[in-house]
Write a protein that holds these residues in place. Sequence first.
Motif, PDB file in Angstrom:
ATOM      1  N   LEU A   1       0.993  -1.365   0.023  1.00  0.00           N
ATOM      2  CA  LEU A   1      -0.052   0.134  -0.030  1.00  0.00           C
ATOM      3  C   LEU A   1       0.876   1.294  -0.085  1.00  0.00           C
ATOM      4  N   ASP A   2       1.922   1.261   0.680  1.00  0.00           N
ATOM      5  CA  ASP A   2       2.656   2.388   0.839  1.00  0.00           C
ATOM      6  C   ASP A   2       3.544   2.866  -0.631  1.00  0.00           C
ATOM      7  N   THR A   3       3.661   1.574  -1.468  1.00  0.00           N
ATOM      8  CA  THR A   3       3.862   1.926  -2.627  1.00  0.00           C
ATOM      9  C   THR A   3       3.244   2.128  -3.835  1.00  0.00           C
ATOM     10  N   CYS A   4       1.744   1.697  -3.880  1.00  0.00           N
ATOM     11  CA  CYS A   4       0.857   1.616  -4.995  1.00  0.00           C
ATOM     12  C   CYS A   4       0.187   2.904  -5.030  1.00  0.00           C
ATOM     13  N   CYS A   5       0.083   3.642  -3.921  1.00  0.00           N
ATOM     14  CA  CYS A   5      -0.997   4.756  -3.621  1.00  0.00           C
ATOM     15  C   CYS A   5      -0.083   6.252  -3.679  1.00  0.00           C
ATOM     16  N   ILE A   6      -1.014   7.140  -4.133  1.00  0.00           N
ATOM     17  CA  ILE A   6      -0.099   8.464  -4.094  1.00  0.00           C
ATOM     18  C   ILE A   6      -0.289   9.142  -2.680  1.00  0.00           C
ATOM     19  N   ASP A   7      -1.195   8.444  -1.726  1.00  0.00           N
ATOM     20  CA  ASP A   7      -1.210   8.759  -0.318  1.00  0.00           C
ATOM     21  C   ASP A   7      -1.240   7.590   0.479  1.00  0.00           C
ATOM     22  N   THR A   8      -1.128   8.111   1.676  1.00  0.00           N
ATOM     23  CA  THR A   8      -0.913   6.997   2.754  1.00  0.00           C
ATOM     24  C   THR A   8      -1.966   6.443   3.154  1.00  0.00           C
ATOM     25  N   ILE A   9      -2.009   5.088   2.872  1.00  0.00           N
ATOM     26  CA  ILE A   9      -3.190   4.179   3.557  1.00  0.00           C
ATOM     27  C   ILE A   9      -2.901   3.370   4.530  1.00  0.00           C
TER      28      ILE A   9
ATOM     29  N   ASP B   1     -17.508   2.884  -3.513  1.00  0.00           N
ATOM     30  CA  ASP B   1     -17.482   2.633  -2.378  1.00  0.00           C
ATOM     31  C   ASP B   1     -16.556   3.721  -1.288  1.00  0.00           C
ATOM     32  N   GLU B   2     -15.347   4.049  -1.815  1.00  0.00           N
ATOM     33  CA  GLU B   2     -14.641   4.826  -1.139  1.00  0.00           C
ATOM     34  C   GLU B   2     -15.015   6.245  -1.345  1.00  0.00           C
ATOM     35  N   MET B   3     -15.826   6.868  -2.054  1.00  0.00           N
ATOM     36  CA  MET B   3     -16.038   8.209  -2.451  1.00  0.00           C
ATOM     37  C   MET B   3     -17.121   8.860  -1.426  1.00  0.00           C
ATOM     38  N   GLY B   4     -16.417   8.934  -0.180  1.00  0.00           N
ATOM     39  CA  GLY B   4     -16.980   9.691   0.764  1.00  0.00           C
ATOM     40  C   GLY B   4     -17.000  11.189   0.404  1.00  0.00           C
TER      41      GLY B   4
ATOM     42  N   SER C   1      -8.115  13.123  -3.132  1.00  0.00           N
ATOM     43  CA  SER C   1      -6.688  13.106  -3.809  1.00  0.00           C
ATOM     44  C   SER C   1      -7.016  12.178  -5.245  1.00  0.00           C
ATOM     45  N   HIS C   2      -7.640  11.140  -5.314  1.00  0.00           N
ATOM     46  CA  HIS C   2      -7.526  10.396  -6.504  1.00  0.00           C
ATOM     47  C   HIS C   2      -8.843  11.144  -7.464  1.00  0.00           C
ATOM     48  N   PHE C   3      -9.954  11.598  -6.850  1.00  0.00           N
ATOM     49  CA  PHE C   3     -10.945  12.524  -7.631  1.00  0.00           C
ATOM     50  C   PHE C   3     -11.385  13.704  -7.064  1.00  0.00           C
ATOM     51  N   PRO C   4     -10.502  14.592  -7.402  1.00  0.00           N
ATOM     52  CA  PRO C   4     -10.558  16.164  -6.662  1.00  0.00           C
ATOM     53  C   PRO C   4     -12.016  16.593  -6.965  1.00  0.00           C
ATOM     54  N   THR C   5     -12.711  16.336  -8.203  1.00  0.00           N
ATOM     55  CA  THR C   5     -14.071  16.787  -8.607  1.00  0.00           C
ATOM     56  C   THR C   5     -14.969  15.590  -8.888  1.00  0.00           C
TER      57      THR C   5
ATOM     58  N   ILE D   1     -16.579  15.458 -11.682  1.00  0.00           N
ATOM     59  CA  ILE D   1     -16.306  15.034 -12.956  1.00  0.00           C
ATOM     60  C   ILE D   1     -15.351  14.015 -12.945  1.00  0.00           C
ATOM     61  N   ASP D   2     -13.954  14.263 -12.140  1.00  0.00           N
ATOM     62  CA  ASP D   2     -12.915  13.217 -12.041  1.00  0.00           C
ATOM     63  C   ASP D   2     -13.693  11.943 -11.912  1.00  0.00           C
ATOM     64  N   TYR D   3     -14.455  11.806 -10.922  1.00  0.00           N
ATOM     65  CA  TYR D   3     -14.974  10.606 -10.481  1.00  0.00           C
ATOM     66  C   TYR D   3     -16.030   9.893 -11.578  1.00  0.00           C
ATOM     67  N   ALA D   4     -16.854  10.875 -12.315  1.00  0.00           N
ATOM     68  CA  ALA D   4     -17.773  10.395 -13.234  1.00  0.00           C
ATOM     69  C   ALA D   4     -16.966   9.786 -14.474  1.00  0.00           C
ATOM     70  N   THR D   5     -15.820  10.847 -14.707  1.00  0.00           N
ATOM     71  CA  THR D   5     -15.145  10.287 -15.961  1.00  0.00           C
ATOM     72  C   THR D   5     -14.566   8.886 -16.095  1.00  0.00           C
ATOM     73  N   THR D   6     -13.870   8.551 -14.488  1.00  0.00           N
ATOM     74  CA  THR D   6     -13.300   7.243 -14.399  1.00  0.00           C
ATOM     75  C   THR D   6     -14.461   6.358 -14.460  1.00  0.00           C
ATOM     76  N   CYS D   7     -15.475   6.444 -13.761  1.00  0.00           N
ATOM     77  CA  CYS D   7     -16.616   5.578 -13.825  1.00  0.00           C
ATOM     78  C   CYS D   7     -16.968   5.082 -15.159  1.00  0.00           C
ATOM     79  N   ASP D   8     -17.191   6.200 -15.992  1.00  0.00           N
ATOM     80  CA  ASP D   8     -17.326   5.951 -17.403  1.00  0.00           C
ATOM     81  C   ASP D   8     -16.659   4.950 -17.919  1.00  0.00           C
ATOM     82  N   ILE D   9     -15.251   5.026 -18.002  1.00  0.00           N
ATOM     83  CA  ILE D   9     -14.387   4.134 -18.427  1.00  0.00           C
ATOM     84  C   ILE D   9     -14.655   2.786 -17.900  1.00  0.00           C
TER      85      ILE D   9
END
Length: 620
Positions: A91-99, A164-167, A176-180, A182-190
């Motif tokens: 987890l420390d290597t695969c994410c852009i933030d700390t989990i 599920d993580e989209m609090g 950090s992964h989906f700042p807006t 629209i970012d989230y919707a675009t990823t869901c679309d794909i």
Amino acid sequence: MKKLLLLIIIPLFNFGQNSQTYLQDFVLDLDTFNRYIPTANFGGQTWRGPSWVDNVFNDSVATMCPDVLAYPPSPDVWDWENGWFYAEALLDTCCIDTIELGWGQLNADIIEITPQNFQNALDQIGSEGLYCLNMISSSMSKQLADLESAKNNGVKLERIRLGDEMGKSGNELSVSHFPTAIDYATTCDIYIDSIRSLLPNTKIAVSAGNFGAWNPRAQYWNEALYNMTNKADAFRWSAFFYLKDADTLFNTEQLLAYPFDQIPTYETVRGFKDSVQELQDYELWVGYNITDNTLDKRYLNRWSLVLMLSASHQIFLNNKLVTDISLFNVGGIFENWDALDTENNFRKRATGVFASIWNRAKLNKNRATKIKTPIELIDTITYVNNNNNNPREVTYPKLFGWRFENDSTYEASVILTNISSDTIFISIDNFISSSNVLWEKWSSDSLFDVIDSTNYINLITDTGTTNILLHPYSINVMTEDCINDEDIDDICDELEVEGCADLGACNYNLTGTQPCVFPIDLYGNINLDCNGNCLNDIDGDGVCDEYDNCLEDYNPNQEDFNSDNIGDACDGIGLIESALKRKLIKIIDVLGREYLKEKKGNLLLYIYDNGQVEKRHIIK
């Protein structure tokens, strides 16, 4: 007998000074609102205790009759391939933030909960699977590969949920992964485009729900999802409400009516009222719970919570777009989230107690019709806003419920919840035709004792459809019950053709499943001998003449809709054309009383506009 029962039971309930007994018998009627029953979902993402690899545990979960169970737990850190959480080092290597894994995740015994093992549990329990994808610590390519592997290994993958993580606030991983939005919707679309290439028949839901202007990231979250090219099948709405220390001032009425205040507010604020035009092509999947945030946890895991869950379901069913209702959790009674207590017959939380009652009430049913609450049982309660002390008055039903029905067999059940301190008498014979019914009346010695056993949860049975006593603070389930089955064919005698049940050696249950399928005449006579042969069959076609529309030799003056000189009842083409063009005018019984629908146990006449009359004896 019911009066004696009243004298015995009333002293057990000492919940307040305002309780009363309604000596009036409230004759209940159905509302015009009816709908298909939503699936019952458990956020059953267990990873402690016996979990899904334990057959005894699975059998215990089956007692709660879930239609859907969710996988995996904590999807934002879950590795489908290994059936366990990603290691902290990875987890420390695969994410852009700390989990950081939580205490329970780090200290639980590792159980190999792969999708295949979960599918085995689903098969044992008889439920569908809901699969939550990891959009945080896993990549899209890895998740798609996991889905393909699961599919190839026999996992059915009926439903998938994204986000599920989209609090919508306070979740830095999501931000950090989906700042807006629209970012989230675009990823869901794909994601959806790729998933449908692999799983074209799988239903897909996306996490959704607007917030106010104070949270610009999620102020128009739904609108971003509406604009996707590859649209989801459903919006997943998290409806959690929290009891705070200020709420310890609630009296019992304020507490139990709280869902009638909170949930409609959530629907409006989050943009999920069923009147929202943009929502009409989507299903709503609701995940909800009532969380006790009081310092002394005075509301946690009590019978009062069971009643509040029933009130919540009542409200969600009123939203015609809600097709799935998810409760939390299948886990057990312990603070460390161990699964159901294997040492004490799999004791359940309040959610499990509620689900065992509610889900059994609707078992094998698919349609629900709301039951009208008599005006005398409508009340109001006042709440005060914590931030400005402004009062708000909320109208709520003290008694509420539904009639469930299987629209193929017409088998029916009823669930009624009394959240008042009153003893109420009701009759339901206006919409239940069978006289042989069984009531299971669930109540408790205490609203506020912790459910650490089931010793103080009471079950009292009753029969009948008129003058039925409903105890204070109770959930009451009526199912059709067979009291008289003398021929032991598992079908109540009064639902069989008159004269079938008690003919001794003359056994007309020839099919093994539907007794006395042979027709009777308008006077109740059975035109069969003891071998099942028709006693009146002039044209020798094996069909009793009273119910034979094709009497070529006996009655030449038959309808010839397509003018081919063959009576339509004997002519496959003519019969189809006639049936397609005819319209049902009305349904009556042999006394001429009109029925709006079929009722089990009745001989009914179906009258069509082309003059045809069909006689049907409704058995199941």
